[in-house]
Design an enzyme around this catalytic site. Structure first.
Site, PDB file in Angstrom:
ATOM      1  N   SER A  68     -59.363  60.022  51.018  1.00 27.10           N
ATOM      2  CA  SER A  68     -58.026  60.195  51.568  1.00 27.10           C
ATOM      3  C   SER A  68     -57.776  59.071  52.569  1.00 27.10           C
ATOM      4  O   SER A  68     -58.697  58.633  53.269  1.00 27.10           O
ATOM      5  CB  SER A  68     -57.925  61.539  52.293  1.00 27.10           C
ATOM      6  OG  SER A  68     -58.196  62.615  51.428  1.00 27.10           O
ATOM      7  N   SER A 122     -55.132  63.435  53.666  1.00 28.94           N
ATOM      8  CA  SER A 122     -53.893  62.879  54.201  1.00 28.94           C
ATOM      9  C   SER A 122     -52.802  63.938  54.249  1.00 28.94           C
ATOM     10  O   SER A 122     -51.937  63.902  55.139  1.00 28.94           O
ATOM     11  CB  SER A 122     -53.445  61.699  53.340  1.00 28.94           C
ATOM     12  OG  SER A 122     -54.448  60.707  53.308  1.00 28.94           O
ATOM     13  N   ALA A 123     -52.842  64.873  53.311  1.00 30.28           N
ATOM     14  CA  ALA A 123     -51.850  65.945  53.296  1.00 30.28           C
ATOM     15  C   ALA A 123     -51.887  66.712  54.619  1.00 30.28           C
ATOM     16  O   ALA A 123     -50.837  67.025  55.203  1.00 30.28           O
ATOM     17  CB  ALA A 123     -52.107  66.889  52.127  1.00 30.28           C
ATOM     18  N   HIS A 154     -52.050  67.158  44.353  1.00 26.43           N
ATOM     19  CA  HIS A 154     -52.329  66.906  42.935  1.00 26.43           C
ATOM     20  C   HIS A 154     -51.260  67.539  42.030  1.00 26.43           C
ATOM     21  O   HIS A 154     -50.101  67.663  42.432  1.00 26.43           O
ATOM     22  CB  HIS A 154     -53.746  67.350  42.574  1.00 26.43           C
ATOM     23  CG  HIS A 154     -54.817  66.639  43.344  1.00 26.43           C
ATOM     24  ND1 HIS A 154     -54.756  65.296  43.665  1.00 26.43           N
ATOM     25  CD2 HIS A 154     -55.975  67.085  43.889  1.00 26.43           C
ATOM     26  CE1 HIS A 154     -55.835  64.943  44.355  1.00 26.43           C
ATOM     27  NE2 HIS A 154     -56.591  66.008  44.515  1.00 26.43           N
TER      28      HIS A 154
END
Length: 276
Positions: free
Chosen positions: A57, A108-109, A146
């Protein structure tokens, strides 16, 4: 040179590496052994370097000083990205007060959602378990990544916040920085550049041979339809994936500047491979 390369069991990563791992594109410099792990596992492995090259990430780059970010192979959303889900509409204040299922502390989310709504209570779980946890009421809110960004409606949940759209507006239209590939700095600038070009060739080959590359990627479809996987793959294997360019690098640097200002990451040196 023998090198180890880590990627996720996800269709977009498989699509990118298809030509490399099936010898459709070859290299005189590298013999590759690939290792497949969930993204959060790869993030954790990178903190104590185990692989020569690995997908991580973007957020994880704040914690892995021994790696250099490659310019090819990045996952960047173009006005789309992670979404926040629930079984019913919720206000921002209600979301902030909920325990939110996230796909990992180094994703990162997770960082982007903190930038969007501030710090919140959370529970970590494998990203593929989040939709069912939301649908069943195990958690009230789930941050999904995703292909679930496309299939959430089929899984009995609904979108209540769109992190990708928020970033697009907040950043002035920069791509959403989500995942990248990194390479051990001990291998040196010349080898890092050569591998970056090798990966770029693999990505270009896949984009020029979509049906064959998609056949390979379907091994990681997790039961989703070919139509949905193709849509997902082409969303995240885009022009910024071929080369992050100025826009991709600017997006990464902006995300970390914002995170440092809010105390979400400590100051660190961001290392990026030389231009391709």
């Amino acid at each position: 040179m023998d090198i180890s390369v880590g990627h996720t069991p996800d269709s977009d990563d498989a699509f990118m590496f298809y030509a490399m791992f099936t010898d459709k594109v070859k290299s005189d410099d590298f013999s590759v052994t690939h290792v497949i792990e969930d993204i959060e596992n790869l993030n954790k492995k990178a903190k104590n370097p185990e692989l020569d090259v690995t997908a991580v990430s973007v957020h994880a780059c704040a914690y892995i000083p021994n790696y250099v970010m490659l310019r090819s192979g990045g996952s960047f959303g173009i006005n789309y990205g992670p979404i926040v889900t629930a079984t019913k509409p919720m206000t921002i204040e209600e979301i902030k007060k909920s325990k939110i299922a996230i796909p990992g502390e180094m994703t990162s989310a997770y960082l982007l959602l903190q930038l969007m709504i501030g710090k919140f209570d959370y529970v970590e779980m494998n990203f593929s378990d989040i939709p069912e946890a939301v649908r069943s009421g195990k958690v009230d809110v789930g941050l999904v990544i995703h292909e679930t960004q496309l299939s959430f409606g089929e899984e009995g949940i609904q979108k209540i916040l769109d992190v990708g759209e928020w970033w697009h507006e907040k950043s002035g239209g920069l791509p959403v920085p989500l995942g990248v590939n990194v390479m051990s700095e001990k291998l040196g600038e010349e080898l890092i550049y050569k591998f970056d070009k090798y990966l770029q060739e693999s990505i270009k080959f896949a984009r020029d041979n979509i049906p064959d590359a998609l056949d390979y990627a379907m091994k990681y479809s997790r039961g989703k339809s070919r139509e949905l996987i193709e849509k997902f793959v082409l969303m995240y294997v885009n022009e910024v994936t071929v080369d992050m360019g100025e826009a991709g690098e600017k997006a990464v640097r902006l995300m970390f500047e914002m995170a440092k200002e809010k105390g979400l990451v400590l100051d660190f040196e961001l290392k990026i491979s030389k231009p391709l």
